[in-house]
Write a protein that holds these residues in place. Structure first.
Motif, PDB file in Angstrom:
ATOM      1  N   ALA A  84       0.847  -1.064   0.041  1.00 14.91           N
ATOM      2  CA  ALA A  84       0.178   0.371  -0.315  1.00 14.91           C
ATOM      3  C   ALA A  84       1.101   1.934  -0.105  1.00 14.91           C
ATOM      4  N   PHE A  85       1.945   1.174   0.236  1.00 15.00           N
ATOM      5  CA  PHE A  85       2.858   2.384   1.029  1.00 15.00           C
ATOM      6  C   PHE A  85       3.763   2.347  -0.525  1.00 15.00           C
ATOM      7  N   THR A  94       0.339  11.204  -0.580  1.00 15.13           N
ATOM      8  CA  THR A  94       1.298  11.640   0.914  1.00 15.13           C
ATOM      9  C   THR A  94       0.368  11.442   2.000  1.00 15.13           C
ATOM     10  N   VAL A  95      -1.271  11.776   2.342  1.00 18.01           N
ATOM     11  CA  VAL A  95      -2.149  10.925   3.133  1.00 18.01           C
ATOM     12  C   VAL A  95      -1.826   9.500   3.031  1.00 18.01           C
ATOM     13  N   THR A  96      -2.044   9.022   2.665  1.00 19.19           N
ATOM     14  CA  THR A  96      -2.124   7.209   2.610  1.00 19.19           C
ATOM     15  C   THR A  96      -0.353   7.013   2.978  1.00 19.19           C
ATOM     16  N   LYS A 102       3.222   4.974   8.987  1.00 16.73           N
ATOM     17  CA  LYS A 102       3.378   4.537  10.448  1.00 16.73           C
ATOM     18  C   LYS A 102       2.782   3.147  10.784  1.00 16.73           C
ATOM     19  N   ALA A 103       1.993   2.264  10.315  1.00 16.22           N
ATOM     20  CA  ALA A 103       2.000   1.144   9.881  1.00 16.22           C
ATOM     21  C   ALA A 103       2.671   0.298   9.601  1.00 16.22           C
ATOM     22  N   ILE A 104       3.583   0.450   8.654  1.00 15.35           N
ATOM     23  CA  ILE A 104       4.746  -0.098   8.714  1.00 15.35           C
ATOM     24  C   ILE A 104       5.812  -0.396  10.350  1.00 15.35           C
ATOM     25  N   GLU A 105       6.213   0.754  10.767  1.00 23.05           N
ATOM     26  CA  GLU A 105       6.499   1.384  11.915  1.00 23.05           C
ATOM     27  C   GLU A 105       5.824  -0.257  12.509  1.00 23.05           C
TER      28      GLU A 105
END
Length: 121
Positions: A84-85, A94-96, A102-105
Protein backbone atom coordinates in the motif's frame (compact mmCIF):
# COMPACT_ATOMS: atom_id res chain seq x y z
CA UNK A 1 13.12 8.54 -16.60
CA UNK A 2 12.32 10.46 -13.43
CA UNK A 3 10.66 7.38 -11.91
CA UNK A 4 13.81 5.24 -12.05
CA UNK A 5 15.22 6.27 -8.63
CA UNK A 6 11.88 5.50 -6.96
CA UNK A 7 11.62 2.16 -8.75
CA UNK A 8 15.12 1.27 -7.62
CA UNK A 9 14.15 2.13 -4.05
CA UNK A 10 10.97 0.06 -4.38
CA UNK A 11 13.04 -2.87 -5.63
CA UNK A 12 15.44 -2.43 -2.73
CA UNK A 13 12.52 -2.37 -0.27
CA UNK A 14 11.08 -5.58 -1.71
CA UNK A 15 14.51 -7.20 -1.57
CA UNK A 16 14.91 -6.26 2.09
CA UNK A 17 11.41 -7.56 2.84
CA UNK A 18 12.54 -10.91 1.41
CA UNK A 19 15.60 -10.87 3.64
CA UNK A 20 13.37 -10.06 6.62
CA UNK A 21 11.20 -13.09 5.78
CA UNK A 22 14.34 -15.24 5.74
CA UNK A 23 15.44 -13.73 9.08
CA UNK A 24 12.04 -14.46 10.63
CA UNK A 25 12.28 -18.03 9.36
CA UNK A 26 15.71 -18.43 10.97
CA UNK A 27 14.67 -16.74 14.22
CA UNK A 28 18.12 -15.18 14.67
CA UNK A 29 17.53 -12.02 16.72
CA UNK A 30 20.49 -9.92 15.46
CA UNK A 31 19.46 -10.61 11.86
CA UNK A 32 15.83 -9.74 12.61
CA UNK A 33 16.95 -6.53 14.31
CA UNK A 34 19.15 -5.60 11.36
CA UNK A 35 16.53 -6.32 8.70
CA UNK A 36 13.70 -4.50 10.52
CA UNK A 37 15.96 -1.45 10.81
CA UNK A 38 16.78 -1.69 7.10
CA UNK A 39 13.09 -1.83 6.12
CA UNK A 40 12.35 1.31 8.13
CA UNK A 41 15.44 3.09 6.75
CA UNK A 42 14.36 2.51 3.16
CA UNK A 43 10.76 3.56 3.89
CA UNK A 44 12.02 6.76 5.54
CA UNK A 45 14.32 7.36 2.57
CA UNK A 46 11.41 7.10 0.14
CA UNK A 47 9.09 9.33 2.20
CA UNK A 48 10.87 12.66 1.96
CA UNK A 49 7.93 15.07 2.06
CA UNK A 50 6.81 14.46 5.66
CA UNK A 51 8.24 17.20 7.89
CA UNK A 52 7.92 15.75 11.41
CA UNK A 53 7.18 12.07 11.79
CA UNK A 54 6.83 12.32 15.59
CA UNK A 55 3.91 14.75 15.37
CA UNK A 56 1.51 12.42 13.59
CA UNK A 57 -1.35 12.26 16.05
CA UNK A 58 -4.01 11.01 13.65
CA UNK A 59 -2.58 7.50 13.60
CA UNK A 60 -3.79 5.30 16.42
CA UNK A 61 -2.40 1.92 17.25
CA UNK A 62 -4.65 -0.68 15.66
CA UNK A 63 -6.53 -3.06 17.93
CA UNK A 64 -5.90 -6.40 16.34
CA UNK A 65 -5.48 -10.08 17.00
CA UNK A 66 -2.56 -12.05 15.60
CA UNK A 67 -2.83 -15.76 14.86
CA UNK A 68 0.03 -18.17 15.48
CA UNK A 69 2.78 -17.89 14.56
CA UNK A 70 2.40 -14.23 15.46
CA UNK A 71 5.63 -13.10 13.82
CA UNK A 72 4.54 -14.61 10.49
CA UNK A 73 1.10 -13.01 10.72
CA UNK A 74 2.69 -9.64 11.56
CA UNK A 75 5.00 -10.08 8.56
CA UNK A 76 2.00 -10.72 6.29
CA UNK A 77 0.31 -7.53 7.56
CA UNK A 78 3.60 -5.66 7.17
CA UNK A 79 3.93 -6.90 3.60
CA UNK A 80 0.42 -5.64 2.83
CA UNK A 81 1.26 -2.20 4.25
CA UNK A 82 4.51 -2.06 2.25
CA UNK A 83 2.50 -2.73 -0.92
CA UNK A 84 0.00 0.00 0.00
CA UNK A 85 2.92 2.34 0.79
CA UNK A 86 4.56 1.77 -2.59
CA UNK A 87 1.24 2.32 -4.37
CA UNK A 88 0.55 5.54 -2.44
CA UNK A 89 4.06 6.82 -3.08
CA UNK A 90 3.81 6.10 -6.79
CA UNK A 91 0.45 7.93 -6.94
CA UNK A 92 1.77 10.86 -4.83
CA UNK A 93 -0.88 10.20 -2.16
CA UNK A 94 0.83 11.77 0.84
CA UNK A 95 -2.03 11.07 3.27
CA UNK A 96 -1.89 7.33 2.59
CA UNK A 97 1.92 7.44 2.54
CA UNK A 98 1.89 8.87 6.06
CA UNK A 99 -0.62 6.32 7.34
CA UNK A 100 1.16 3.35 5.80
CA UNK A 101 4.54 4.55 7.06
CA UNK A 102 3.18 4.53 10.60
CA UNK A 103 1.54 1.13 10.05
CA UNK A 104 4.87 -0.24 8.74
CA UNK A 105 6.61 1.07 11.84
CA UNK A 106 3.90 -0.50 14.03
CA UNK A 107 4.29 -3.97 12.47
CA UNK A 108 8.09 -3.80 12.52
CA UNK A 109 7.95 -2.91 16.21
CA UNK A 110 5.47 -5.73 16.83
CA UNK A 111 7.87 -8.20 15.23
CA UNK A 112 10.75 -6.78 17.23
CA UNK A 113 8.78 -6.98 20.48
CA UNK A 114 7.84 -10.60 19.70
CA UNK A 115 11.55 -11.46 19.57
CA UNK A 116 12.41 -9.41 22.66
CA UNK A 117 14.01 -6.53 20.74
CA UNK A 118 13.57 -2.84 21.48
CA UNK A 119 11.49 -0.58 19.24
CA UNK A 120 12.89 1.04 16.11
CA UNK A 121 14.50 4.34 16.94
Amino acid sequence: MEQTPVLVKFSNLQNIMGMLAHALNSGIKPTIEHQTNRVMEVVNEIVTDIPDRKSWRAFTKPQEVFIEPESLHAYMKLNSQVSAFMNATYLNDTVTSKATTKAIEHYLNYIREYYGLGPII
